[in-house]
Design a protein around this motif. Structure first.
Motif, short mmCIF file in Angstrom:
data_model
loop_
_atom_site.label_atom_id
_atom_site.label_comp_id
_atom_site.label_asym_id
_atom_site.label_seq_id
_atom_site.Cartn_x
_atom_site.Cartn_y
_atom_site.Cartn_z
N PRO A 685 -13.17 -17.91 11.27
CA PRO A 685 -13.01 -18.79 12.44
C PRO A 685 -13.13 -18.01 13.74
N SER A 686 -13.74 -18.59 14.72
CA SER A 686 -14.04 -17.91 15.98
C SER A 686 -12.79 -17.54 16.78
N ASP A 687 -11.67 -18.19 16.51
CA ASP A 687 -10.46 -17.88 17.27
C ASP A 687 -9.61 -16.80 16.60
N LYS A 688 -10.14 -16.21 15.53
CA LYS A 688 -9.39 -15.18 14.81
C LYS A 688 -9.91 -13.78 15.14
N SER A 689 -8.98 -12.81 15.18
CA SER A 689 -9.35 -11.42 15.49
C SER A 689 -9.91 -10.72 14.25
N VAL A 690 -10.85 -9.79 14.51
CA VAL A 690 -11.53 -9.10 13.41
C VAL A 690 -11.66 -7.62 13.74
N PHE A 691 -11.43 -6.77 12.75
CA PHE A 691 -11.70 -5.33 12.87
C PHE A 691 -12.80 -4.96 11.88
N THR A 729 -12.20 3.65 13.39
CA THR A 729 -11.99 4.43 12.18
C THR A 729 -10.64 4.01 11.60
N VAL A 730 -10.44 4.24 10.33
CA VAL A 730 -9.18 3.85 9.69
C VAL A 730 -8.01 4.61 10.33
N HIS A 731 -8.22 5.88 10.65
CA HIS A 731 -7.15 6.66 11.28
C HIS A 731 -6.69 6.01 12.59
N LYS A 732 -7.66 5.55 13.39
CA LYS A 732 -7.31 4.95 14.68
C LYS A 732 -6.71 3.56 14.54
N SER A 733 -6.93 2.94 13.39
CA SER A 733 -6.41 1.58 13.19
C SER A 733 -4.94 1.58 12.78
N LYS A 734 -4.41 2.74 12.44
CA LYS A 734 -3.01 2.79 11.98
C LYS A 734 -2.09 2.26 13.08
N GLY A 735 -1.19 1.36 12.69
CA GLY A 735 -0.28 0.75 13.65
C GLY A 735 -0.83 -0.52 14.27
N LEU A 736 -2.12 -0.82 14.02
CA LEU A 736 -2.73 -2.03 14.57
C LEU A 736 -2.89 -3.08 13.47
N GLU A 737 -3.22 -4.29 13.87
CA GLU A 737 -3.44 -5.36 12.91
C GLU A 737 -4.43 -6.37 13.48
N ALA A 738 -5.06 -7.10 12.58
CA ALA A 738 -6.00 -8.17 12.97
C ALA A 738 -5.91 -9.26 11.92
N ASP A 739 -6.43 -10.43 12.25
CA ASP A 739 -6.41 -11.52 11.27
C ASP A 739 -7.30 -11.18 10.07
N TYR A 740 -8.46 -10.62 10.37
CA TYR A 740 -9.41 -10.27 9.31
C TYR A 740 -9.85 -8.81 9.50
N ILE A 786 -6.52 -1.28 4.04
CA ILE A 786 -6.48 -2.64 3.47
C ILE A 786 -5.25 -3.43 3.92
N THR A 787 -4.28 -2.76 4.56
CA THR A 787 -3.07 -3.48 4.99
C THR A 787 -3.05 -3.76 6.49
N ARG A 788 -4.21 -3.70 7.14
CA ARG A 788 -4.27 -4.07 8.57
C ARG A 788 -4.43 -5.58 8.74
N ALA A 789 -4.89 -6.26 7.71
CA ALA A 789 -5.24 -7.68 7.85
C ALA A 789 -4.06 -8.60 7.59
N LYS A 790 -4.00 -9.67 8.36
CA LYS A 790 -2.97 -10.69 8.16
C LYS A 790 -3.45 -11.81 7.24
N THR A 791 -4.75 -12.09 7.27
CA THR A 791 -5.29 -13.21 6.50
C THR A 791 -6.18 -12.76 5.34
N THR A 793 -8.74 -9.26 3.79
CA THR A 793 -9.42 -7.97 3.86
C THR A 793 -10.69 -8.04 3.03
N PHE A 794 -11.82 -7.72 3.66
CA PHE A 794 -13.11 -7.67 2.97
C PHE A 794 -13.46 -6.20 2.72
N ILE A 795 -13.82 -5.87 1.49
CA ILE A 795 -14.19 -4.49 1.16
C ILE A 795 -15.63 -4.47 0.72
N MET A 796 -16.47 -3.73 1.47
CA MET A 796 -17.89 -3.65 1.19
C MET A 796 -18.24 -2.36 0.46
#
Length: 872
Positions: A685-691, A729-740, A786-791, A793-796
């Protein structure tokens, strides 16, 4: 029968005396028991006067304490009993306990019982249980009385585990958190509890975090006058400036200094030669995959898929990928002699038939003599001085050792016969030559014998060919020295200590690097820092620690540390010095060992997982409710991370049973990569945050070819389907979160996830020991991703080479990775190692015992003994 009257009378007298004596002793003992009864009461009353040097205030207290239980409940009626309190109580009553225990033995002899004495002894021996029961009751009372406070102290009520952690009064409290569990809220709650409920002066609370941003955010969120958050470095700087009345000058660009030092040292021919030797003899080229294959006896067919890159190119300027370390050395030798060569170039005559493919000698050397172009062939045969192949040759082919030797010998004969038949010239080397001779001298003799001209390249030019100045390769090499020195200082070790470790391990490679490369760089670094009157960040922590150790009493009552999973040895010692005094400052640490991802910055996981061994008795609390994501991700991620037995066990649960977070896997190939990403974005959805997350900063390489990008401040975005999607990068994402969250390129590759990039074995001498599980750090990093997402996590992953982690989730039955490598499995055998092996074997030790002692597999031990000519 006559009775001897005198004897009878004598016996009667003895019995009467004994009875009288028994009665007398018993009465005396009863008097002592009565007296000790009174002394028990006196001791119970005298605790404060004797231990605390306070006046015995009787008014307003019960007139007597009946027993230890009564005493404890009276003395600590409204407070927790710390481990130190418990020790003081035991120490104070111990003399009376010892005395009464001895008295009880005599009482038993004379059938004297006394309930007060036996109760005292029993209760003393079970003080720990009494303390646990008291503290549990006190915790329940505090939870009830502070309910309204914790319900409203933040915008949302704190959960029960958070409250129990916050009200802990133990001298050491470790709060083991989990992803999205409200770690920061727990710290804020702790500070507010101390200042508002316990009325602790904010100036006596020290709050430490790891980054300036985190420290500032905590300070702002508290909004308490007199309270300030620090980083370790800022705190150390302030202490030094205050104590020495002078603020130290910090060298904040040590990387540039190390490059300068390195280039200065290159003017020393000895140093330059040492680097050449490193690249010829000691450079690590194998990937982790190759290491595991080697442990499984280096199956020859598999090795062909993972060749070793030679230091220099061939005569056409093309990189050379060889099959062994021996061939890699031969490549360097040929290049250093100025020879033109190609690797595995087809033989000049067609010889393929129904039994043989076209012959491709190891090396084809091209030269000119008397105006005529000539070709010399060099074969390196993998046999020892007895003409025997290694044991693993047979194991890799699934045939007997005798049959393998016969086949390999037939191959050598066939090659020699070809050269005789066609009149071509072949020179030979063998594995034995590498063990017993200087291979360069051996090759030169063979060339001279055949009249092949060569001209040795001068050392300086050779060095420039191996490691061009300011090249990527040089920067990587300098980074090794920088990392070693930084970790050495961070772990509070000296060069001599590390050298001793290498010596005990018979690690010739590490000793060579330390003595010839690390030491000169480190000595020059220390000299430059002193001349410039500067310090690095580790220096100021070490210096501040020494200053704090001189304190009589710490100015702090409470020290609160955030992100404790990143603790290093130098910071651990700093904390211990900051607590100095009587009583020492209480320590409240919060962190998540499942998210410890900075080992190569010096963090030592064992300081967290084995906290009590370092800090003393600890009240371990867990906050296990995640407010970020739900099942099935909670269950899947928890099972994944806890396969590493080093990690602390936790039972994570979502804040709401209805919370739902998926983990979906998407395969791709090079043709549909961009369209796969685009379709995933389109489904959100367009109103959801994504990393968009990558293991490396270049994992967005394919995105850059297909989508426009834009940079805003320090953030980088790709415009996909008309939306700006942030890449991190995953290192920089630590402590952050997004919907997807979309995790890119989870593949099995050198630059995959987990990373198979080589960490030089020398770093194992100084890295923390709490992370010996294979891929331990990479597993934690994957957990973070894989634990940054609230809704969702997609793994490619690439369809042809999925990451071992992907396989672990999707097809665990296919996972055959050996996760129990021997600690020295990748270490080269050297003269000292061989001598040590032979000594152990001659001393009668079994292969299994030698394997355990040397940290190598039993197969490796057997192979080496065979290589050394030892028969069984």
């Amino acid at each position: 029968m006559s009775i001897n009257i005198p004897i009878v009378l004598g016996l009667a007298a003895i019995i009467m005396i004994a009875v009288s004596l028994y009665v007398c002793i018993r009465r005396r003992l009863q008097a002592i028991v009565k007296d000790k009864n009174e002394s028990i009461t006196e001791e119970l009353y005298g605790y404060d006067a004797g231990k605390r040097q306070l006046e015995n205030e009787i008014n307003g207290r019960p007139k007597s304490h009946d027993d230890i239980n009564d005493f404890v409940e009276s003395k600590f009626a409204d407070s927790f009993i710390s481990h130190e309190n418990e020790r003081e109580i035991k120490d104070f009553f111990n003399p009376l306990y010892v005395e009464l225990s001895s008295l009880l033995k005599r009482m038993n002899i004379f059938s004297i019982t006394d309930e007060k004495i036996t109760d005292f002894i029993y209760q003393y021996e079970h003080i720990s249980n009494l303390v646990k029961q008291h503290n549990a009751q006190q915790e329940d009372r505090n939870i009830k009385t502070t309910k309204d406070f914790f319900d409203h102290i933040l915008k949302y009520p704190l959960d029960l585990q958070q409250r129990k952690a916050i009200i802990s009064e133990e001298d050491n409290c470790l709060v083991v958190s989990s992803a999205g569990s409200g770690k920061t809220s727990s710290i804020v709650g702790k500070v507010k509890y101390l200042t508002e409920i316990k009325h602790v002066d904010p100036k006596k609370i020290l709050l430490i975090s790891y980054t300036n941003k985190a420290a500032a955010e905590l300070t702002d969120r508290m909004d308490i006058q007199g309270l300030r958050g620090y980083t370790f470095h800022k705190l150390a700087l302030d202490i030094i400036a205050r104590e020495q009345k002078a603020k130290p000058s910090i060298c904040d660009n040590t990387d540039s200094l190390f490059v300068s030092i390195f280039h200065q040292l290159l003017e020393d021919e000895k140093f330059k030669q040492a680097i050449l030797v490193y690249f010829i003899d000691y450079q690590v080229q194998e990937t982790d995959e190759e290491k595991r294959l080697k442990q499984k006896r280096q199956k020859l067919a598999s090795m062909k898929d993972n060749r070793i890159k030679a230091v220099m190119p061939d005569m056409d300027g093309k990189p050379v990928y060889v099959r062994s370390e021996e061939e890699k050395k031969l490549c360097f030798v040929l290049s250093s002699l100025g020879l033109k060569f190609r690797y595995e170039e087809a033989y000049e005559h067609q010889v393929l038939d129904e039994y043989h493919s076209q012959y491709r000698p190891d090396f084809s050397i091209h030269y000119e003599k008397n105006g005529i172009q000539k070709r010399l062939y060099l074969e390196n045969f993998g046999v020892d001085e007895h003409g025997m192949v290694p044991m693993w040759f047979a194991e890799s082919k699934g045939i007997s050792y005798e049959e393998c030797n016969k086949r390999y010998g037939d191959g050598i004969t066939w090659k020699r016969e070809l050269h005789r038949k066609f009149g071509t010239t072949l020179i030979e080397t063998s594995s034995a030559d590498f063990h017993y001779f200087d291979i360069a001298e051996k090759v030169k003799k063979l060339l001279k014998k055949e009249g092949v001209p060569f001209a040795e390249i001068p050392g300086e030019k050779l060095y420039d060919m191996v490691l061009p100045k300011n090249s990527k390769e040089e920067k990587v090499f300098i980074r090794l020295a920088v990392t070693f020195i930084t970790l050495m200082k961070t772990n509070c070790k000296s060069i001599s200590e590390i050298r001793n470790l290498a010596n005990k391990a018979h690690d010739e490679r590490s000793l060579f690097i330390i003595d010839n490369i690390i030491c000169p760089v480190y000595e020059k670094y220390v000299e430059c820092m002193e001349n410039n009157q500067q310090k690095d960040f580790t220096d100021i922590i070490l210096e501040a620690t020494k200053l704090c150790e001189k304190w009589q009493q710490s100015p702090y009552e409470y020290i609160i540390v955030d992100e404790f999973q990143d603790i290093s040895m130098d910071r651990y010692r700093f904390l211990q010095a900051l607590r100095k005094g009587e009583p020492k400052a209480k320590l409240f640490c919060v962190g998540d060992d499942w998210q410890s991802i900075y080992r190569f910055s010096g963090s030592d996981l064992s300081l967290f997982t084995d906290f009590e061994s370092f800090f003393g008795h600890t009240d371990l609390k867990k906050i296990e409710t995640t407010y970020r994501f739900g099942n099935p991700l909670v269950k899947l991620s928890s099972e994944f991370i806890q396969r590493n037995p080093v990690q602390i066990a936790k039972h994570i649960s979502p804040f709401n049973e209805s919370a739902h977070t998926d983990m979906l896997f998407y395969e791709y190939d090079r043709y549909n990569y961009a369209s796969t990403v685009s379709s995933i974005i389109a489904s959100i959805p367009s109103d959801k945050s994504v990393f968009l997350l990558g293991r490396y900063s270049f994992d967005d390489y394919y995105l850059s070819h297909n989508f426009q990008s834009v940079k805003r401040g320090n953030k980088f975005f790709y415009i996909i389907n008309g939306r700006e999607i942030e890449f991190l990068t995953v290192h920089k994402s630590k402590g952050l979160e997004a919907d997807y969250v979309i995790l890119l390129q989870c593949n099995k590759d050198t630059f995959g996830f987990p990373s198979l990039m080589n960490d030089d074995p020398i770093l194992n001498l100084i890295l923390g020991k709490g992370d010996e599980y294979p891929y331990g750090e990479e597993r934690r990093l994957f957990y973070v991703a894989i634990t940054r997402a609230k809704t969702r996590t997609f793994i490619m992953y690439h369809t042809k080479c999925p990451s071992v982690f992907v396989t672990e989730f999707l097809h665990p039955e296919r996972l055959k990775e050996d996760y129990s490598p021997h600690k020295n499995a990748n270490k080269r055998w050297g003269r000292k190692g061989d001598a040590y092996l032979l000594k152990l074997f001659s001393d009668g030790m079994s292969i299994k015992q030698i394997s355990q002692l040397m940290g190598r597999s039993q197969t490796s031990i057997v192979m080496r003994l065979q290589k050394l000519g030892v028969s069984f």
